[in-house]
Design an enzyme around this catalytic site. Sequence first.
Site, PDB file in Angstrom:
ATOM      1  N   ASP A  30      67.101  74.716  79.224  1.00 21.92           N
ATOM      2  CA  ASP A  30      68.554  74.640  79.166  1.00 21.92           C
ATOM      3  C   ASP A  30      68.992  74.085  77.809  1.00 21.92           C
ATOM      4  O   ASP A  30      68.413  73.121  77.304  1.00 21.92           O
ATOM      5  CB  ASP A  30      69.037  73.733  80.300  1.00 21.92           C
ATOM      6  CG  ASP A  30      70.539  73.628  80.369  1.00 21.92           C
ATOM      7  OD1 ASP A  30      71.203  74.660  80.579  1.00 21.92           O
ATOM      8  OD2 ASP A  30      71.065  72.503  80.211  1.00 21.92           O
TER       9      ASP A  30
ATOM     10  N   GLU B 181      67.350  78.972  76.305  1.00 24.50           N
ATOM     11  CA  GLU B 181      68.783  79.239  76.210  1.00 24.50           C
ATOM     12  C   GLU B 181      69.150  78.798  74.795  1.00 24.50           C
ATOM     13  O   GLU B 181      69.266  77.601  74.532  1.00 24.50           O
ATOM     14  CB  GLU B 181      69.569  78.445  77.251  1.00 24.50           C
ATOM     15  CG  GLU B 181      71.052  78.733  77.198  1.00 24.50           C
ATOM     16  CD  GLU B 181      71.872  77.846  78.135  1.00 24.50           C
ATOM     17  OE1 GLU B 181      72.887  78.334  78.668  1.00 24.50           O
ATOM     18  OE2 GLU B 181      71.511  76.664  78.323  1.00 24.50           O
TER      19      GLU B 181
END
Length: 657
Positions: free
Chosen positions: A336, A371
């Site tokens: 993330d 990401e």
Amino acid sequence: MTQLAIGKPAPLGAHYDGQGVNFTLFSAHAERVELCVFDANGQEHRYDLPGNSGDIWHGYLPDARPGLRYGYRVHGPWQPAEGHRFNPAKLLIDPCARQIDGEFKDNPLLHAGHNEPDYRDNAAIAPKCVVVVDHYDWEDDAPPRTPWGSTIIYEAHVKGLTYLHPEIPVEIRGTYKALGHPVMINYLKQLGITALELLPVAQFASEPRLQRMGLSNYWGYNPVAMFALHPAYACSPETALDEFRDAIKALHKAGIEVILDIVLNHSAELDLDGPLFSLRGIDNRSYYWIREDGDYHNWTGCGNTLNLSHPAVVDYASACLRYWVETCHVDGFRFDLAAVMGRTPEFRQDAPLFTAIQNCPVLSQVKLIAEPWDIAPSGYQVGNFPPLFAEWNDHFRDAARRFWLHYDLPLGAFAGRFAASSDVFKRNGRLPSAAINLVTAHDGFTLRDCVCFNHKHNEANGEENRDGTNNNYSNNHGKEGLGGTLDLVERRRDSIHALLTTLLLSQGTPMLLAGDEHGHSQHGNNNAYCQDNQLNWLDWSQASSGLTAFTAALIHLRKRIPALVENRWWEEGDGNVRWLNRYAQPLSTDEWQNGPKQLQILLSDRFLIAINATLEVTEIVLPAGEWHAIPPFAGEDNPVITVVWQGPAHGLCVFQR
């Protein structure tokens, strides 16, 4: 209990050796560290950690056993302007704890103070760490090691995936156990999935703001104990680890990999008004990026940012990743806000954590997905990660939606995204699989909502619809919301089919959002992170079996096309791809940039994707040969030989010769 012995400085955390427990804790700025253990009656016993090897504090407690509850009190200066926020009145979680007892409630006692320290003791209500012992029989478990070129990723939430599944026993729905249930595994196999990517399973907390509104952090991107499984997904918190490993073992036997979404960019301690759980009180200055005024650099939008260039924090993050691979046999990670991993503070491909991963014989062998952004200046780093990493390809997401739903993307731009965005990823020896293609993900509209809503509808989140992106590239086809006339439903269905076909037959690694294959809707909420309810839980009783069959047929078709599974960049004349106009001729430069949205993509010289993304029915002249439409665009035995395809508006079809 006896007094502590010196013990050993490694490994980090609490480790039982059969005779006692060795405790270790990193803190470069602490002046004293107390180990606090709690007996069955909750009585606290404190011991100074006697060992101090560099910045590692350690001690050994003879006769201590698994099940012992513990925490730390860390002494040092309270100097907010310098980034130091030590407060021994607060019991702290071991960052490497394997199990947590207690809940992270919104309570003033769990705050250390902002400008002035809060010296009220919180041990009575603070969560405690639990010493665990690890004895698990993996039997003959082996990682599937699916080649990247054959990988199909399915992004899912542990609870939401099975909580409403009528064929899974009620008592295990929404749990780790349900992931390994034969019904779930058979479904994934029939769909054609090779990798199950789970939203965060490491223990997380709900933000105080959400708790005050009666909401909770459903997605789990608010970590508090990165080595501990989130207990709410277990049938029994005490057996969470074994339940999780049982599921992984069952998935592996079916040839399905497990990828964990992991949050190494921030912690649940949030900003300076946030709670004090662990890192802030252990060594705030080392664990976080601190500004000159002592506040946090908020490059995550969550109030703080982990300093993954600090050697000790790199060691912590690396140990965490190795734990999940070695102890739980996971097959990879999705990181993330992964740009934080490369901050020094500038983003660098040779940042310390990237280097540590590359040099690790364990971590360098698993799937790594970034990401590739954060919210700092120069935070957008798509295409810039080290070669070991694949990356979420938002270029593909936006292009697919613009082409099919906004009608404003030239053929050349569409083809570039269809060809694994080679302009972005074809560098440093990377392969097409480095592009993780997606049309939807957990954040944003579901696929069905992309064709039913022009605007977000996030009122239930309690922020007056201010949260969530406004750049959705969606199209409600003339009516906001679900339902409508038969014509409207059919046009929306055609758009869904076009988007799924583009996703699953493009070069690169496709990622499918769980529920998109059977029409799940979040009723226009494009940021449902705090909705632990039917907005997020997949309603299997309402699933569209036709759409599921369509998706499965596309996935199985993909696996038959060499140009998609061989994971090689397409080159002129190599037989992998030809780009043709509606007359089966090579496109001119003008057609690529300004021509009508009509295109034929010939893959491996045998499979043809014919596209008519215009508003009118159009004749598409197929290349020479005997072509017949194939599933899911026709039946298994289709004798029809087609020379000209009557392409419906906003339609496409796949043929084989």
